[in-house]
Structures are given as structure tokens and as C-alpha cells.
Design a protein around this motif. Structure first.
Motif, PDB file in Angstrom:
ATOM      1  N   ALA A 108      18.040  64.225  79.713  1.00  0.00           N
ATOM      2  CA  ALA A 108      19.165  64.377  78.785  1.00  0.00           C
ATOM      3  C   ALA A 108      20.440  63.780  79.368  1.00  0.00           C
ATOM      4  CB  ALA A 108      19.370  65.856  78.455  1.00  0.00           C
ATOM      5  N   VAL A 109      20.657  63.955  80.661  1.00  0.00           N
ATOM      6  CA  VAL A 109      21.874  63.447  81.287  1.00  0.00           C
ATOM      7  C   VAL A 109      21.806  61.936  81.476  1.00  0.00           C
ATOM      8  CG1 VAL A 109      23.255  63.528  83.399  1.00  0.00           C
ATOM      9  CG2 VAL A 109      22.408  65.642  82.400  1.00  0.00           C
ATOM     10  N   VAL A 110      20.693  61.431  81.974  1.00  0.00           N
ATOM     11  CA  VAL A 110      20.589  60.002  82.296  1.00  0.00           C
ATOM     12  C   VAL A 110      20.373  59.153  81.047  1.00  0.00           C
ATOM     13  CG1 VAL A 110      19.196  58.286  83.517  1.00  0.00           C
ATOM     14  CG2 VAL A 110      19.776  60.437  84.623  1.00  0.00           C
ATOM     15  N   ASN A 111      19.441  59.547  80.179  1.00  0.00           N
ATOM     16  CA  ASN A 111      19.078  58.725  79.018  1.00  0.00           C
ATOM     17  C   ASN A 111      19.801  59.105  77.737  1.00  0.00           C
ATOM     18  OD1 ASN A 111      17.230  57.412  80.659  1.00  0.00           O
ATOM     19  ND2 ASN A 111      15.555  58.744  80.049  1.00  0.00           N
ATOM     20  N   GLN A 112      20.523  60.217  77.730  1.00  0.00           N
ATOM     21  CA  GLN A 112      21.178  60.761  76.526  1.00  0.00           C
ATOM     22  C   GLN A 112      20.188  60.936  75.369  1.00  0.00           C
ATOM     23  OE1 GLN A 112      23.303  58.054  77.925  1.00  0.00           O
ATOM     24  NE2 GLN A 112      24.398  59.652  79.048  1.00  0.00           N
ATOM     25  N   THR A 113      18.984  61.328  75.702  1.00  0.00           N
ATOM     26  CA  THR A 113      17.960  61.594  74.702  1.00  0.00           C
ATOM     27  C   THR A 113      17.049  62.701  75.225  1.00  0.00           C
ATOM     28  OG1 THR A 113      16.224  60.609  73.346  1.00  0.00           O
ATOM     29  CG2 THR A 113      16.403  59.812  75.592  1.00  0.00           C
ATOM     30  N   PRO A 114      16.477  63.496  74.332  1.00  0.00           N
ATOM     31  CA  PRO A 114      15.530  64.508  74.794  1.00  0.00           C
ATOM     32  C   PRO A 114      14.284  63.856  75.396  1.00  0.00           C
ATOM     33  CG  PRO A 114      16.163  64.904  72.510  1.00  0.00           C
ATOM     34  CD  PRO A 114      16.722  63.585  72.897  1.00  0.00           C
ATOM     35  N   LEU A 115      13.618  64.588  76.235  1.00  0.00           N
ATOM     36  CA  LEU A 115      12.379  64.097  76.836  1.00  0.00           C
ATOM     37  C   LEU A 115      11.318  63.976  75.745  1.00  0.00           C
ATOM     38  CD1 LEU A 115      11.078  63.408  79.579  1.00  0.00           C
ATOM     39  CD2 LEU A 115      10.303  65.758  79.674  1.00  0.00           C
ATOM     40  N   THR A 116      10.726  62.818  75.655  1.00  0.00           N
ATOM     41  CA  THR A 116       9.703  62.577  74.640  1.00  0.00           C
ATOM     42  C   THR A 116       8.420  62.100  75.314  1.00  0.00           C
ATOM     43  OG1 THR A 116      10.362  60.268  74.344  1.00  0.00           O
ATOM     44  CG2 THR A 116      11.425  61.912  72.907  1.00  0.00           C
ATOM     45  N   LEU A 117       7.378  62.056  74.536  1.00  0.00           N
ATOM     46  CA  LEU A 117       6.095  61.574  75.047  1.00  0.00           C
ATOM     47  C   LEU A 117       6.195  60.109  75.461  1.00  0.00           C
ATOM     48  CD1 LEU A 117       3.161  62.296  75.595  1.00  0.00           C
ATOM     49  CD2 LEU A 117       2.629  61.618  73.258  1.00  0.00           C
ATOM     50  N   GLY A 118       7.000  59.338  74.762  1.00  0.00           N
ATOM     51  CA  GLY A 118       7.181  57.932  75.115  1.00  0.00           C
ATOM     52  C   GLY A 118       7.811  57.758  76.489  1.00  0.00           C
ATOM     53  N   ILE A 119       8.794  58.589  76.812  1.00  0.00           N
ATOM     54  CA  ILE A 119       9.442  58.515  78.120  1.00  0.00           C
ATOM     55  C   ILE A 119       8.465  58.917  79.218  1.00  0.00           C
ATOM     56  CG2 ILE A 119      11.268  59.516  79.554  1.00  0.00           C
ATOM     57  CD1 ILE A 119      12.953  59.682  76.967  1.00  0.00           C
ATOM     58  N   VAL A 120       7.699  59.960  78.981  1.00  0.00           N
ATOM     59  CA  VAL A 120       6.728  60.415  79.973  1.00  0.00           C
ATOM     60  C   VAL A 120       5.645  59.362  80.176  1.00  0.00           C
ATOM     61  CG1 VAL A 120       4.987  62.169  80.479  1.00  0.00           C
ATOM     62  CG2 VAL A 120       7.171  62.849  79.515  1.00  0.00           C
ATOM     63  N   SER A 121       5.145  58.783  79.085  1.00  0.00           N
ATOM     64  CA  SER A 121       4.086  57.778  79.230  1.00  0.00           C
ATOM     65  C   SER A 121       4.604  56.511  79.906  1.00  0.00           C
ATOM     66  CB  SER A 121       3.462  57.447  77.880  1.00  0.00           C
ATOM     67  OG  SER A 121       4.398  56.808  77.049  1.00  0.00           O
ATOM     68  N   SER A 122       5.870  56.135  79.652  1.00  0.00           N
ATOM     69  CA  SER A 122       6.399  54.952  80.333  1.00  0.00           C
ATOM     70  C   SER A 122       6.563  55.211  81.826  1.00  0.00           C
ATOM     71  CB  SER A 122       7.742  54.541  79.724  1.00  0.00           C
ATOM     72  OG  SER A 122       8.737  55.491  80.015  1.00  0.00           O
ATOM     73  N   PHE A 123       6.825  56.450  82.198  1.00  0.00           N
ATOM     74  CA  PHE A 123       6.926  56.797  83.615  1.00  0.00           C
ATOM     75  C   PHE A 123       5.568  56.651  84.296  1.00  0.00           C
ATOM     76  CE2 PHE A 123       6.630  60.010  87.004  1.00  0.00           C
ATOM     77  CZ  PHE A 123       7.647  59.570  87.836  1.00  0.00           C
ATOM     78  N   PHE A 124       4.504  57.119  83.641  1.00  0.00           N
ATOM     79  CA  PHE A 124       3.177  57.070  84.248  1.00  0.00           C
ATOM     80  C   PHE A 124       2.504  55.700  84.120  1.00  0.00           C
ATOM     81  CE2 PHE A 124       3.445  61.747  83.761  1.00  0.00           C
ATOM     82  CZ  PHE A 124       3.257  62.065  85.094  1.00  0.00           C
ATOM     83  N   ASN A 125       2.970  54.876  83.190  1.00  0.00           N
ATOM     84  CA  ASN A 125       2.368  53.558  83.001  1.00  0.00           C
ATOM     85  C   ASN A 125       3.182  52.450  83.658  1.00  0.00           C
ATOM     86  OD1 ASN A 125       0.187  54.495  81.531  1.00  0.00           O
ATOM     87  ND2 ASN A 125       1.324  54.438  79.617  1.00  0.00           N
ATOM     88  N   THR A 126       3.826  52.747  84.734  1.00  0.00           N
ATOM     89  CA  THR A 126       4.604  51.756  85.459  1.00  0.00           C
ATOM     90  C   THR A 126       3.977  51.511  86.829  1.00  0.00           C
ATOM     91  OG1 THR A 126       6.852  51.145  86.097  1.00  0.00           O
ATOM     92  CG2 THR A 126       6.204  53.430  86.444  1.00  0.00           C
ATOM     93  N   THR A 127       4.532  50.591  87.561  1.00  0.00           N
ATOM     94  CA  THR A 127       3.983  50.289  88.886  1.00  0.00           C
ATOM     95  C   THR A 127       4.364  51.380  89.878  1.00  0.00           C
ATOM     96  OG1 THR A 127       5.915  49.032  89.572  1.00  0.00           O
ATOM     97  CG2 THR A 127       4.160  47.821  88.430  1.00  0.00           C
ATOM     98  N   HIS A 128       3.635  51.413  90.954  1.00  0.00           N
ATOM     99  CA  HIS A 128       3.884  52.406  91.994  1.00  0.00           C
ATOM    100  C   HIS A 128       5.286  52.236  92.593  1.00  0.00           C
ATOM    101  CE1 HIS A 128       3.106  55.228  95.191  1.00  0.00           C
ATOM    102  NE2 HIS A 128       3.371  54.306  96.105  1.00  0.00           N
TER     103      HIS A 128
END
Length: 183
Positions: A108-128
Motif C-alpha cells: 500500500a505504501v510503495v505501490n499505492q494499491t492494495p495487494l492483489t494476486l497480480g502483484i504476488v504472481s509477478s513477485f514469484f514469476n521474476t528472476t532470483h
């Protein structure tokens, strides 16, 4: 200056009645909240509401109506189980929702948006390497997160008695208002 809400709880002026000399806050506490309910329980409710408050305060995409609606829904979702459980049991179970709370607050502070499934999936589908870089950005907040969790569970264990949070009248009022808003 009594409001209509306080008049509901205040008895007729009777000098023999101990409630007749109380102000509105004292009457609310005596009639709705359990007599042992104190500031620690209010502080614990604020701990629980902190992720919701962060979303309401920092998310730019929410209109005022959505912010107020989100706050009302969050309050009911946190208060309704409190009418069914004893205080310590309630706060222990609700403490499980605090574990992912720093992620929600950070989003909420960094992205100014609630945590969504898209944000979580982009976190896990990125490089190490990107994941490590992202986590290292927030590693300075780790002591604050640990203090948040430890402070909450320490307060639950040391300061909260295992008694009901609300009196029978308070429980009835909460459920009646919940049902009125949902009918």
C-alpha cells in the motif's frame, strides 16, 4: 450533551442508579464493552486494522466512498468474531492475519494499491536476482516488522484476560447493525 446513541443506554434520571451520573463514554463502556475491556484491547484492534488503514490512507485509486466502505467492512470482519470468542482466544486467532500484514502495508505504501494476486504472481514469476534485490530493499524494516509481531503477541499473552470483549447487549447491537446493513 447526550446523543441519541448514548440516550439509548442511559437510564432515566434516578439518583439511586449508578449509571445516572456517568458520561456517555463511561455508559458505553459499562453497558456495551465488558467491564474489564481496556486500552490494551483497543491497541490490539488497531494492530489488526493497521493493514486496512494503510490501504485506506495510501491507495490513490480508492474514492472516499470506497475508503469508507472498506473501513466499515474491515471493522465488521474484525468485530464479528469478537462477539463469539473470548478475548485472548480471539486475539490469538486474529494474530495469524498479522503475519502477512507487513506485506500488505508495504504494498500500500510503495505501490499505492492494495495487494492483489497480480502483484504476488509477478513477485514469484521474476528472476532470483530481482527477488533478492526487492527483499533487500525492505530488509531495513525487518526490525520494525519483528517488533510489530512480537509486540502484538506479547500484549495478547501478558495484558489480555480471557473474558468476553462485549457484554450481551453489545453483542446484540453488533449483530443487529450487521444484519441491518446486509438486508
Amino acid at each position: 450533551t447526550d446523543t441519541a446513541f448514548i440516550r439509548l443506554f442511559k437510564p432515566a434520571n434516578n439518583s439511586n442508579n449508578r449509571l445516572s451520573n456517568m458520561n456517555g463514554r463511561q455508559i458505553l463502556r459499562a453497558r456495551v464493552l465488558h467491564p474489564s475491556a481496556g486500552g490494551w484491547r483497543l491497541l490490539l484492534f488497531l494492530f489488526l486494522l493497521l493493514p486496512n488503514l494503510a490501504v485506506i490512507l495510501f491507495c490513490d485509486e480508492l474514492t472516499l466512498a470506497k475508503r469508507l466502505g472498506s473501513l466499515l467492512i474491515a471493522l465488521y470482519l474484525w468485530v464479528l468474531p469478537a462477539t463469539l470468542l473470548q478475548a485472548r482466544t480471539y486475539f490469538k486467532w486474529m494474530g495469524l492475519f498479522l503475519l502477512p500484514a507487513p506485506i500488505e502495508i508495504g504494498c500500500a505504501v510503495v505501490n499505492q494499491t492494495p495487494l492483489t494476486l497480480g502483484i504476488v504472481s509477478s513477485f514469484f514469476n521474476t528472476t532470483h536476482a530481482e527477488t533478492v534485490e526487492f527483499i533487500s530493499l525492505f530488509s531495513i524494516f525487518l526490525p520494525l516488522v519483528l517488533a510489530y509481531w512480537c509486540g502484538y503477541f506479547w500484549l495478547v499473552r501478558k495484558k489480555v484476560e480471557n473474558r468476553p470483549l462485549f457484554t450481551s447487549l453489545g453483542k446484540c447491537l453488533i449483530w443487529i447493525t450487521f444484519l441491518c446493513f446486509n438486508v
